[in-house]
Scaffold this motif. Structure first.
Motif, short mmCIF file in Angstrom:
data_model
loop_
_atom_site.label_atom_id
_atom_site.label_comp_id
_atom_site.label_asym_id
_atom_site.label_seq_id
_atom_site.Cartn_x
_atom_site.Cartn_y
_atom_site.Cartn_z
N GLN A 1 -1.47 4.39 6.12
CA GLN A 1 -1.57 5.79 5.96
C GLN A 1 -0.66 6.66 6.95
O GLN A 1 -0.19 7.80 6.57
CB GLN A 1 -3.24 6.17 6.20
CG GLN A 1 -3.35 7.63 5.66
CD GLN A 1 -2.95 7.97 4.57
OE1 GLN A 1 -3.43 7.24 3.31
NE2 GLN A 1 -2.16 8.93 4.37
N HIS B 1 2.50 1.64 -3.35
CA HIS B 1 1.61 2.22 -4.36
C HIS B 1 1.53 3.91 -4.43
O HIS B 1 1.45 4.48 -5.38
CB HIS B 1 0.27 1.28 -4.33
CG HIS B 1 -0.72 1.86 -5.27
ND1 HIS B 1 -0.88 1.59 -6.62
CD2 HIS B 1 -1.93 2.63 -4.79
CE1 HIS B 1 -2.07 2.05 -7.06
NE2 HIS B 1 -2.57 2.77 -6.18
N ASN B 2 1.39 4.19 -3.15
CA ASN B 2 1.41 5.67 -2.97
C ASN B 2 2.63 6.12 -2.96
O ASN B 2 2.73 7.72 -3.15
CB ASN B 2 0.61 5.92 -1.77
CG ASN B 2 -0.82 5.56 -1.74
OD1 ASN B 2 -1.75 6.15 -2.19
ND2 ASN B 2 -1.25 4.36 -1.40
N ASN B 3 3.62 5.75 -2.67
CA ASN B 3 4.94 6.48 -2.57
C ASN B 3 6.03 5.28 -3.23
O ASN B 3 6.64 4.52 -2.22
CB ASN B 3 5.20 6.85 -1.19
CG ASN B 3 6.59 7.66 -1.22
OD1 ASN B 3 7.45 7.80 -2.09
ND2 ASN B 3 6.83 8.35 -0.06
N ILE C 1 0.90 -1.23 0.01
CA ILE C 1 -0.06 0.03 -0.09
C ILE C 1 0.81 1.15 -0.04
O ILE C 1 0.55 2.10 -0.69
CB ILE C 1 -0.89 -0.05 1.36
CG1 ILE C 1 -1.86 -1.06 1.12
CG2 ILE C 1 -1.92 1.09 1.24
CD1 ILE C 1 -2.46 -1.60 2.32
N LEU D 1 2.70 6.81 5.59
CA LEU D 1 2.81 7.50 4.54
C LEU D 1 2.84 9.25 4.97
O LEU D 1 3.57 10.07 4.44
CB LEU D 1 1.48 7.28 3.62
CG LEU D 1 1.71 6.13 2.85
CD1 LEU D 1 0.45 5.84 2.16
CD2 LEU D 1 2.76 6.27 1.68
N GLU E 1 -4.73 -0.82 6.30
CA GLU E 1 -4.70 0.45 5.76
C GLU E 1 -4.44 1.70 6.49
O GLU E 1 -3.84 2.73 6.02
CB GLU E 1 -6.27 0.73 5.12
CG GLU E 1 -6.74 -0.40 4.35
CD GLU E 1 -6.15 -0.03 2.59
OE1 GLU E 1 -5.52 0.97 2.35
OE2 GLU E 1 -6.48 -1.03 2.04
#
Length: 417
Positions: A370, A271-273, A268, A373, A366
């Motif tokens: 987060q 995917h975002n960073n 996860i 992140l 999740e």
């Protein structure tokens, strides 16, 4: 080695692993207890050395002891010895840690020094001083630091296994629990790393034993884990923002935690960073952990000279423990260095800090991702007001947490819970 003081009352201290250097959870606790007891008692220490790396520290440790006896423990041989348990109906832990030479040294030391006070660190070492066959034990005050409810760890392991492994772990849980209860009945006091652990153990104890069970919290050397210190190893650090996990990487609970994070949270984050970096810092990485270095953004350092710079420069420190008991030193150390922490519910057990700008407590993948992140986005999280060090100073200095040891062997007085 000759006793270093004739003014102190002799005390026998048994420990399943050499309590130095204080670089992993059980050794941090055992060393600080040893150091505290040495202030009042003439300590005679018996222990095993299961890591050849630690042998270089024997001379350093001797200054805290009147005498020191150690045996090298070869893990493969110890595992083979542990198999005898299936023939004797004992928990595997007992033959794993039994050695006739240790038993002879214990009996000889008690007799020669007229020892009447015994401190045992971990249930595996109680076997040397729990038999009433050795007549002098009947007049000794015996204190055991179980640290964690080890039997419950085996219960947790069993839940994650199937087939023969599940049966073996369930057997160890049942038999070790019975042994822990028997030791508690014989000893004068039983200590645990937190009130939560003590409460868990108390649930199994009859009413007449419950007054013997106490919590004795872990602490942190706040001077050593000082965020304003300069560290020699800083040049070895990653040159990009990173997340870090610290701990002995051959320990099942740590391996399990890192695997959970890499399998469920790390994808996860990537995917975002895609440029995110995850550093796994700790000695003796298992084959499973070493293999993670092949994954995108994952660095496995192995043993490092000083873990503090890796914590200090991290965007956040994670502790996603899925199997745990007691207080996690890795969390306290990160908080003492005033770093943000993202932890599972289990990892915060006994520390009991509340979620705020520097503490995220979640078991949801999740939410875990987060939080990491968010800290990565801030580069070093110093933009937030972090109060983690203040929490540690208020609740978890060794001077505070080990204060009950001053009255440990005064049986007229209760040890603080």
């Amino acid at each position: 080695m000759e006793p270093n003081s004739t003014q102190k009352e002799p005390l026998l201290f048994l420990c399943h692993r050499i309590p130095f250097p204080p670089n992993k959870g059980d050794k941090i606790r055992s060393f600080n207890i040893l150091k505290k007891l040495n202030e009042k008692y003439e300590v005679h220490l018996g222990c095993f050395i299961d890591d050849p790396f630690d042998k270089q520290y024997v001379n350093t440790l001797e200054k805290y002891c009147a005498s020191l006896f150690y045996l090298d423990q070869h893990k493969t041989l110890a595992k083979l010895k542990g198999l005898r348990a299936f023939l004797t109906g004992k928990p595997i832990t007992l033959p794993y840690y039994f050695d006739k030479r240790m038993s002879q040294w214990v009996n000889r030391t008690i007799s020669q020094h007229t020892i009447r006070k015994l401190f045992v660190y971990s249930s595996s070492m109680a076997q040397y001083v729990e038999s009433d066959d050795f007549k002098q034990l009947s007049s000794c005050e015996r204190i055991i630091d179980f640290v964690d409810v080890d039997s419950d760890k085996w219960r947790q392991y069993a839940q994650k296994k199937t087939g023969i492994a599940k049966w073996v772990y369930e057997r160890e849980y049942q038999l070790l629990a019975q042994y822990e209860d028997a030791v508690c009945a014989k000893f004068d006091h039983s200590l645990f790393v937190s009130p939560d652990e003590a409460s868990l153990f108390l649930q199994r104890q009859p009413i007449n034993q419950q007054g013997k069970v106490h919590g004795l919290l872990n602490g942190v050397d706040i001077d050593f884990f000082e965020p304003n210190s300069a560290f020699a190893d800083e040049a070895l650090l990653p040159n990009t923002p990173y997340i870090v996990f610290t701990g002995a990487m051959d320990y099942w609970a740590n391996v399990d935690a890192v695997l959970w994070f890499v399998n469920y949270v790390w994808p996860i984050i990537l995917h975002n960073n895609p440029h995110a970096l995850f550093a796994i810092v700790g000695g003796n990485p298992s084959a499973e952990i070493q293999a993670l270095a092949k994954l995108q953004g994952v660095v496995v350092t192995g043993r490092v000279h000083d873990i503090r710079p890796f914590i200090k420069q991290a965007c956040c420190v994670i502790a996603p423990l899925q199997i745990a008991r007691g207080i996690q030193n890795k969390v306290l150390e990160a908080m003492s260095l005033n770093r943000p922490v993202v932890v599972s519910t289990m990892a915060m057990e006994g520390i009991n800090a509340q979620s705020d700008d520097g503490v995220v407590i979640t078991d949801d993948k999740e939410e875990f991702a987060q939080a990491c992140l968010d800290y990565l986005l801030e580069s070093n999280a110093n933009e937030r007001a972090i109060y983690n060090r203040e929490w540690v100073i208020e609740h978890f200095t060794w001077q505070q947490t080990l204060k009950p040891l001053d009255k440990l062997f005064s049986l007229e007085q209760e040890v603080s819970s």
